[in-house]
Design an enzyme around this catalytic site. Structure first.
Site, PDB file in Angstrom:
ATOM      1  N   ASP A  23       6.320  -0.233  10.235  1.00 29.71           N
ATOM      2  CA  ASP A  23       5.664   1.030  10.592  1.00 29.71           C
ATOM      3  C   ASP A  23       4.264   0.723  11.140  1.00 29.71           C
ATOM      4  OD1 ASP A  23       4.973   4.230   8.930  1.00 29.71           O
ATOM      5  OD2 ASP A  23       5.619   3.755  10.959  1.00 29.71           O
TER       6      ASP A  23
ATOM      7  N   ILE B  98       0.822  -1.209   0.000  1.00 28.34           N
ATOM      8  CA  ILE B  98       0.000   0.000   0.000  1.00 28.34           C
ATOM      9  C   ILE B  98       0.853   1.255   0.000  1.00 28.34           C
ATOM     10  CG2 ILE B  98      -1.617   1.345   1.421  1.00 28.34           C
ATOM     11  CD1 ILE B  98      -2.566  -1.536   2.349  1.00 28.34           C
TER      12      ILE B  98
END
Lengths: 409, 254
Positions: A294, A271
């Protein structure tokens, strides 16, 4: 058979019937472990006349060094940027849960926050070895607040700061203490950033460039002063331009000091970066690629609303946005998913994919003599994976700390 | 002697491996009953990476041998001759060498018994011939200056004391040495020829190694292959050992 061990009485475990990742190749070799470290069987045989106490059949698994996640903001409902009363148990929960993703060491990451948060949270983070209780903590990653307003991404604008007033002293006052800090992300185009970068590097802290509108020369200057990492390449920085490649240009810059390598984090969840962009970065500078998740508090939980520091984020499938916007904020990816996606998107070898999550982060942090490899005398933090790179078992210091439930998914 | 001629290097290696396996199984080793396998000694321990690593990576790590049962001559010993004498004692203590497996140098030497070595020599220090130094350069990245010039080696006499000797010879560059070893006389310039006087010798080679032999010799031994192959088929395993020993046949001998 009796083993005459002149060096130590600790039990020796021999993992057989496996393929281990060593010297950048999967080799059909046994893995020997003693006292939490990888043992050299040849020395054991000739010098100590020793042999294994226990032999474990790994059923043809792949054995790789444990994954190291240098950018993870939380997970399973825990947000590292939130100063809660039970912060310690929160970090313990995450460190235990990520064992199933193959992560054996990590850097809890704090996004841009007001100084009070840093002063409350940082003293509660301590560097510690992993074990059955969870993955090891290498130190905190402080992403912000010394970042660019134009590229703040999901970071709250009111907490951003500059180095104008007191440069390094201001940084120290903001964070409170740098004792357990391993990485700091900052925007190098800010005035007086060079002195800050030099000071941080002197203290052994890894400086990363991110959330910035720096051009290539500013980025190169930062590297010359000591910066060695790029935070989530492509995201929160100027896009690549053929006459000014910006921070992305560091991948092929010829102004990197000799003997140094610039590493770059990639969130390969499908993404944050288009697979084609991932491939371009990988092909341009394969040895610098470091996989990061992340991940945010919502990772591991059902879709819905969660916090990321001072912000509220909404999870919709694999996408995580600031609530009500289309601004990406962190991810809900797990490290093993990132490794698999990276391997699929780039068509790289299994060895390359595994090294991007183990060897490279260890090299970035300068700890590859004990983590990130299966070399003799390294810490015995490793994973057993099947051929599709699904983690079957996680080991820290030679002890099994997680195993795939045969009945589970 | 038995001369076993196989087509190529892999087939020769496989035949030899099967033969050694059958011999070990039929011997029926156990606690206190050692099958002592002799192998040519390598270069001095000064260079552990070369010989010890070679033996570890190619042999020891693949089998479950106990490290106490591995005896390698130590080139770093303070008194080299004492080390050699002690080695001879260790061989006696283990009941003598049951089977010695070795190769042949291009100059016809066995172990490091260079041309001119006494055919009744024992374990001792030997200065290496240039041919041998060249052949060993591959362990030292091709750098001749790094190759040791001395080595501890078992003697020709030591190997002659073994109950059986197997010599592996492959490649055209060994053909002349093989010719000298089996078709010429016993001569200390070609020390492998000493085994013409050993009761149980097996030479295993590939086609290329026979290039200097008489057609007559090659045809004779190829004709015996049907009989010689009975030594490797059936292939025994330790599990069958109990049953086989009661019906044990004496291994074929010529």
């Amino acid at each position: 058979m009796p083993s005459n061990k002149s060096v130590s009485d600790a039990p020796i475990v021999q993992f057989t019937n496996c393929r281990i990742l060593r010297d950048h190749q999967l080799q059909r070799e046994d893995l020997w472990v003693r006292e939490g470290k990888i043992l050299n069987p040849e020395k054991l045989f000739f010098d100590e006349k020793g042999s294994a106490d226990v032999q474990l059949d790994c059923k043809d698994s792949i054995i790789a060094p444990g994954f190291i996640d240098v950018q993870i903001n939380g997970g399973f409902g825990v947000d590292f940027s939130l100063a809660t009363d039970d912060f310690k148990s929160g970090i313990d929960l995450v460190s235990r849960k990520i064992l199933s993703h193959g992560v054996t060491s990590f850097c809890p990451t704090l996004v841009t926050s007001p100084p009070s948060v840093y002063h409350q949270v940082l003293p509660q983070i301590s560097v510690r070895n992993g074990g059955a209780h969870g993955a090891g903590i290498l130190g905190a990653h402080l992403e912000g607040p010394f970042i660019s307003k134009e590229k703040k991404g999901a970071h709250p604008e009111h907490c951003l700061r500059t180095f104008e007033a007191g440069a390094f002293q201001d940084l120290l006052a903001t964070y409170g203490s740098l004792d357990c800090v391993q990485i700091v992300t900052l925007a190098p185009e800010m005035r007086r950033s060079s002195e800050v970068i030099r000071e941080l590097t002197k203290r052994g802290i890894c400086v990363s460039l991110g959330h910035s509108v720096a051009n290539l020369s500013q980025a190169e200057e930062a590297v010359q002063h000591g910066a060695t990492f790029i935070t989530h390449l492509f995201n929160a920085m100027l896009p690549f331009h053929h006459r000014d490649p910006g921070i992305v240009g560091l991948l092929t810059s010829d102004k990197i000091p000799a003997g140094r390598r610039v590493f770059y984090g990639m969130i390969s969840d499908g993404i944050h970066t288009n697979p084609a962009a991932l491939r371009i970065a990988h092909r341009a500078h394969p040895k610098g690629l470091v996989l990061v998740t992340d991940a945010i508090a919502g990772m591991g939980l059902a879709p819905g609303r969660h916090t990321l520091g001072q912000q509220v984020v909404e999870i919709d499938g694999l996408n995580t946005y600031i609530a009500g916007t289309k601004t990406l904020s962190g991810s809900v990816a797990t490290m093993d998913t990132c490794v698999r996606h990276f391997q699929e998107a780039t068509g790289c070898s299994v060895e390359t994919a595994l090294e991007a999550a183990s060897l490279h982060p260890a090299q970035l942090l300068g700890i590859e003599h004990k983590k990130g490899t299966l070399n003799y005398d390294s810490d015995a933090d490793f994973l057993m994976l099947n051929d599709s790179l699904y983690v079957q078992a996680t080991y820290i210091a030679g002890e099994e700390v997680w195993r795939q439930d045969v009945s589970g998914m | 002697m038995k001369l076993i001629i196989l087509e190529n290097y892999s087939q020769a290696s496989e035949w030899a491996a099967k033969y050694i396996r059958n011999r070990i199984v039929q011997f029926g080793p156990g606690p206190g009953r050692f099958f002592t396998l002799g192998l040519p000694t390598g270069l001095p321990r000064d260079h552990p990476e070369s010989y010890h690593s070679f033996m570890w990576n190619n042999f020891f790590k693949h089998i479950d041998i106990s490290p106490e049962n591995v005896h390698i001559l130590d080139g770093n010993a303070p008194d080299l001759q004492a080390e050699c004498d002690a080695f001879e004692e260790k061989i006696k203590a283990a009941g003598g060498i049951e089977l010695f497996v070795g190769g042949i140098g291009p100059d016809g030497h066995i172990a490091f018994n260079e041309p001119g070595s006494s055919l009744v020599s024992r374990t001792r220090v030997k200065t290496l011939a240039m041919d041998t130094i060249l052949a060993n350069a591959r362990f030292f990245d091709g750098d001749l200056s790094k190759v040791p010039t001395m080595a501890l080696t078992v003697g020709v006499g030591t190997v002659m004391d073994a109950r059986e000797v197997m010599i592996l010879i492959t490649g055209a560059h060994k053909a002349f040495a093989l010719y000298k070893a089996i078709e010429d006389g016993v001569n200390h310039m070609w020390t492998v020829s000493a085994f013409q006087q050993h009761p149980n010798t097996v030479f295993v080679c590939d086609e290329d190694a026979t290039l200097e032999l008489k057609v007559k010799t090659v045809k004779y031994f190829k004709g015996l292959m049907l009989v010689h192959n009975k030594l490797v088929e059936p292939l025994y395993s330790m599990k069958d050992m109990g049953v086989e020993r009661s019906q044990s046949k004496k291994p074929y001998s010529d």
